[in-house]
Write an enzyme that holds these catalytic residues in place. Structure first.
Site, mmCIF file in Angstrom:
data_model
loop_
_atom_site.group_PDB
_atom_site.id
_atom_site.type_symbol
_atom_site.label_atom_id
_atom_site.label_comp_id
_atom_site.label_asym_id
_atom_site.label_seq_id
_atom_site.Cartn_x
_atom_site.Cartn_y
_atom_site.Cartn_z
ATOM 1 N N ASP A 21 1.175 -1.142 0.008
ATOM 2 C CA ASP A 21 -0.143 0.030 0.385
ATOM 3 C C ASP A 21 1.002 1.098 0.338
ATOM 4 O OD1 ASP A 21 0.764 0.123 2.784
ATOM 5 O OD2 ASP A 21 -1.057 -0.028 3.650
ATOM 6 N N ALA A 22 0.266 2.869 -0.148
ATOM 7 C CA ALA A 22 1.134 3.505 0.078
ATOM 8 C C ALA A 22 2.447 3.995 0.907
ATOM 9 C CB ALA A 22 -0.034 4.480 0.290
#
Length: 146
Positions: A21-22
């Site tokens: 994810d980010a």
């Protein structure tokens, strides 16, 4: 299809950018992908390719999945995914799997999966072919002796 001798099986993989994810942490559903790849490679190691099984009108489909997330994996981590046959029935298998980080052997995720054997054309249950059943049964016996 041919079967080779069953042994305990692990599959190495690495966390890539696309898996995260980010924040650089593995997105939870990707653990399921890692475990699917390990089950597929287990079949290949036993001498059964999914392409050959499909041409023999045979598929394995996940009936149910249960995962428990214990710690995060991060970008570039090396992982080891294990596959253990917990139960073997005429037309289904139950697997127990773990994903561990190689650097510290930390358990990151574990899961239980029920996989059904079905006909490719109808998706109706069918018996696991004898050679494949024997290979998986050897797994069950090997792990029972631990």
């Amino acid at each position: 299809m041919r079967a080779t001798t069953a042994t305990e099986f692990t599959f190495p993989c690495r966390v890539y950018y696309e898996d995260t994810d980010a924040g650089g942490i593995v997105y939870y559903v990707n653990y399921l992908k890692f475990m699917e790849r390990a089950r597929t490679e287990r079949l290949r190691h036993l001498g059964f390719s999914q392409a050959q099984m499909a041409s023999d009108n045979l598929l394995f489909v996940v009936h149910s999945a249960q995962a428990r997330y214990r710690a995060p994996a991060h970008l570039d981590d090396e992982l080891m995914v294990s596959v253990k046959v917990d139960a073997l029935k005429r037309a289904s298998l139950k697997f127990y799997q773990q994903v561990r980080r190689v650097s510290d052997d930390l358990l990151l995720c574990e899961g239980h999966f029920t996989v059904a054997c079905v006909r490719a054309d109808t998706l109706k249950p069918r018996a696991i072919p004898e050679l494949l059943y024997a290979a998986f049964n050897a797994d069950v016996q090997d792990f029972a002796g631990e």
